[in-house]
Design an enzyme around this catalytic site. Sequence first.
Site, PDB file in Angstrom:
ATOM      1  N   ASN A 194      25.624  35.877  16.905  1.00 33.08           N
ATOM      2  CA  ASN A 194      24.578  34.750  16.822  1.00 33.08           C
ATOM      3  C   ASN A 194      25.117  33.975  15.454  1.00 33.08           C
ATOM      4  O   ASN A 194      25.232  34.289  14.392  1.00 33.08           O
ATOM      5  CB  ASN A 194      23.182  35.266  16.385  1.00 33.08           C
ATOM      6  CG  ASN A 194      22.121  34.445  16.892  1.00 33.08           C
ATOM      7  OD1 ASN A 194      22.420  33.119  17.268  1.00 33.08           O
ATOM      8  ND2 ASN A 194      21.036  34.961  17.226  1.00 33.08           N
ATOM      9  N   TYR A 279      46.400  -8.252  16.315  1.00 34.15           N
ATOM     10  CA  TYR A 279      45.396  -7.090  15.622  1.00 34.15           C
ATOM     11  C   TYR A 279      46.151  -5.775  15.283  1.00 34.15           C
ATOM     12  O   TYR A 279      45.680  -5.055  14.479  1.00 34.15           O
ATOM     13  CB  TYR A 279      44.079  -7.172  16.320  1.00 34.15           C
ATOM     14  CG  TYR A 279      43.212  -8.235  16.229  1.00 34.15           C
ATOM     15  CD1 TYR A 279      43.369  -9.397  15.484  1.00 34.15           C
ATOM     16  CD2 TYR A 279      42.014  -8.246  16.929  1.00 34.15           C
ATOM     17  CE1 TYR A 279      42.654 -10.674  15.312  1.00 34.15           C
ATOM     18  CE2 TYR A 279      41.163  -9.333  16.716  1.00 34.15           C
ATOM     19  CZ  TYR A 279      41.452 -10.359  16.253  1.00 34.15           C
ATOM     20  OH  TYR A 279      40.546 -11.628  15.844  1.00 34.15           O
ATOM     21  N   ARG A 282      47.754  -6.574  12.224  1.00 31.25           N
ATOM     22  CA  ARG A 282      47.057  -7.077  11.108  1.00 31.25           C
ATOM     23  C   ARG A 282      45.974  -6.150  10.511  1.00 31.25           C
ATOM     24  O   ARG A 282      45.551  -6.125   9.544  1.00 31.25           O
ATOM     25  CB  ARG A 282      46.584  -8.210  11.546  1.00 31.25           C
ATOM     26  CG  ARG A 282      46.328  -9.216  10.235  1.00 31.25           C
ATOM     27  CD  ARG A 282      45.760 -10.658  10.834  1.00 31.25           C
ATOM     28  NE  ARG A 282      45.818 -11.200  12.019  1.00 31.25           N
ATOM     29  CZ  ARG A 282      44.829 -11.748  12.539  1.00 31.25           C
ATOM     30  NH1 ARG A 282      43.873 -12.327  11.932  1.00 31.25           N
ATOM     31  NH2 ARG A 282      45.089 -12.096  13.911  1.00 31.25           N
ATOM     32  N   PHE A 328      21.343  29.089  13.975  1.00 26.26           N
ATOM     33  CA  PHE A 328      22.578  29.130  15.378  1.00 26.26           C
ATOM     34  C   PHE A 328      22.626  28.067  15.842  1.00 26.26           C
ATOM     35  O   PHE A 328      23.772  27.828  16.528  1.00 26.26           O
ATOM     36  CB  PHE A 328      22.163  30.327  16.076  1.00 26.26           C
ATOM     37  CG  PHE A 328      20.552  30.058  16.722  1.00 26.26           C
ATOM     38  CD1 PHE A 328      20.374  29.098  17.750  1.00 26.26           C
ATOM     39  CD2 PHE A 328      19.519  30.862  16.227  1.00 26.26           C
ATOM     40  CE1 PHE A 328      19.264  29.186  18.025  1.00 26.26           C
ATOM     41  CE2 PHE A 328      18.156  30.709  16.802  1.00 26.26           C
ATOM     42  CZ  PHE A 328      17.947  29.752  17.593  1.00 26.26           C
ATOM     43  N   GLU A 414      15.955  28.727  25.511  1.00 24.76           N
ATOM     44  CA  GLU A 414      17.009  28.164  24.731  1.00 24.76           C
ATOM     45  C   GLU A 414      16.967  26.930  25.406  1.00 24.76           C
ATOM     46  O   GLU A 414      17.861  26.571  26.134  1.00 24.76           O
ATOM     47  CB  GLU A 414      18.056  28.915  24.410  1.00 24.76           C
ATOM     48  CG  GLU A 414      18.037  30.250  23.820  1.00 24.76           C
ATOM     49  CD  GLU A 414      18.949  31.229  24.165  1.00 24.76           C
ATOM     50  OE1 GLU A 414      19.966  31.017  24.648  1.00 24.76           O
ATOM     51  OE2 GLU A 414      18.795  32.397  23.785  1.00 24.76           O
TER      52      GLU A 414
END
Length: 507
Positions: A194, A279, A282, A328, A414
């Site tokens: 866990n 770009y 730059r 956990f 869960e």
Amino acid sequence: MISLTPGAVNLATLREIYRQMAPAKLDASARPAVEAAAQMVADAAAGEAAVYGINTGFGKLASKKIAPEDTATLQRNLILSHCCGVGQPLAEDRTRLMMVLKLLSLGRGASGVRWQVIALIEAMLEAGVTPVIPEQGSVGASGDLAPLAHMAAAMIGAGEATYQGARMPAAEALAKAGLTPVVLGPKEGLGLINGTQFSTANALAGLFDAWRMVEASMTIASLSTDAIMGSTAPLLADIHTLRGHAGQIDVAQGMRTLMDGSEIRESHREDDTRVQDPYCIRCQPQVVGAALDVLRMAAKTLEIEANAVTDNPLVLVNEGRIVSGGNFHAEYVGFAADQIALAVAEIGAIAQRRVALMVDPTLSYDLPPFLTPDPGLNSGFMIAEVTTAALMSENKHLANPCVTDSTPTSANQEDHVSMAAHGALRLRRMNDNLSVILGVELLCAAQGVEARAPLVTSTGLQAVIAHLRGTVPTLAEDRYLAPDIEAASAMVRSGELAQVAGLEVQA
């Protein structure tokens, strides 16, 4: 042997353990707290009151009371039943880092395991007995159950491990190393499986590898800027100070230092008909600087997590209580992994545009088409650029967030999970992809700078080119390019380019 003080280990130490696979052990000062918590668990296991994970079943089966004489069987059954991982074995360096993180968590004295469990992990690290951990199977809550179960299985003599370069049954590996499997006591199996250590180890590995990508990007982008005879005016300190972001300031400063003294740069300060560069030249400080700051934020999260207690229930010795909580849940790790993924994808996105710039004769300021001296007969880096485009696109897909992709598990007990495990695992592939993009950029940038002869770049960047040419010669005519790309990419992954250039970016 690295000595670890639980709750106070920094990222530099963890990086050393990851890079060097160094053995580690807990400082002896951690032992009294560990043993006090273990005694509380032993007392609870012998008592009549139901205490989750000690004398009850797990998850949806928490209402099932377990007799004292069955607690050892309960823990062994827990480990074996949770060994449901699938896929390729986790790399040894990451597995060892995971084991160290488990040491740090157990060493805080809130998990209730005996010191001999900790001592076995330390001995396995020292002897080089590494559990075989399948990569897939964790959803990042309730902890990294399946991967950690495979680690715990090796500790009880089940499953598989590697020893002296060979894969074998774990019991055999332990015996060859002179180690004895542990018989798990109350809560010890749960304390081992866990937690967030699998997700955190992989996220840390992704972070450490991404840091090398940042340093390589700064080095190679400086070469690319000289290759296309780009301006260094966008690197001026005042521009970045006015915005104020630390990462942007640091990237600009690093690139200024790398390019200082370049003859190529000095040759076009006057009478250059271009007003601004694209770009990708730059805005390197603004893009990679932002990625750098994101990595720093993720680093802070992961350093805290590495020192955290993340199993359940927790043994609160000072209060004399054993309580269930939710440490956990790897949401923090999931967010950190997603941050790292975004940074890696963006570093690759701007680097790929520089590759495209250098091979395009309409944009590269008089470099030969596809950087070959004899275009037409030769294709040069034409398809190498296509490869970078493919990998850039793949990384964009991989950068989609994982932490938002929860699904209920374990009979809805869960019912919200972090998906941190595969969020962290995907960073390895992303960093590998990025190393190829940057490796191709290195090949192109070196070829481009050499095309500017007799003008030369700065001393530091000349050293980078010389280092590359020690392995990969200049591309005079078409050849089998895959080995060149792999060699350049390996230089990126190793971190050696920044060292050769003298660049170091502070964490």
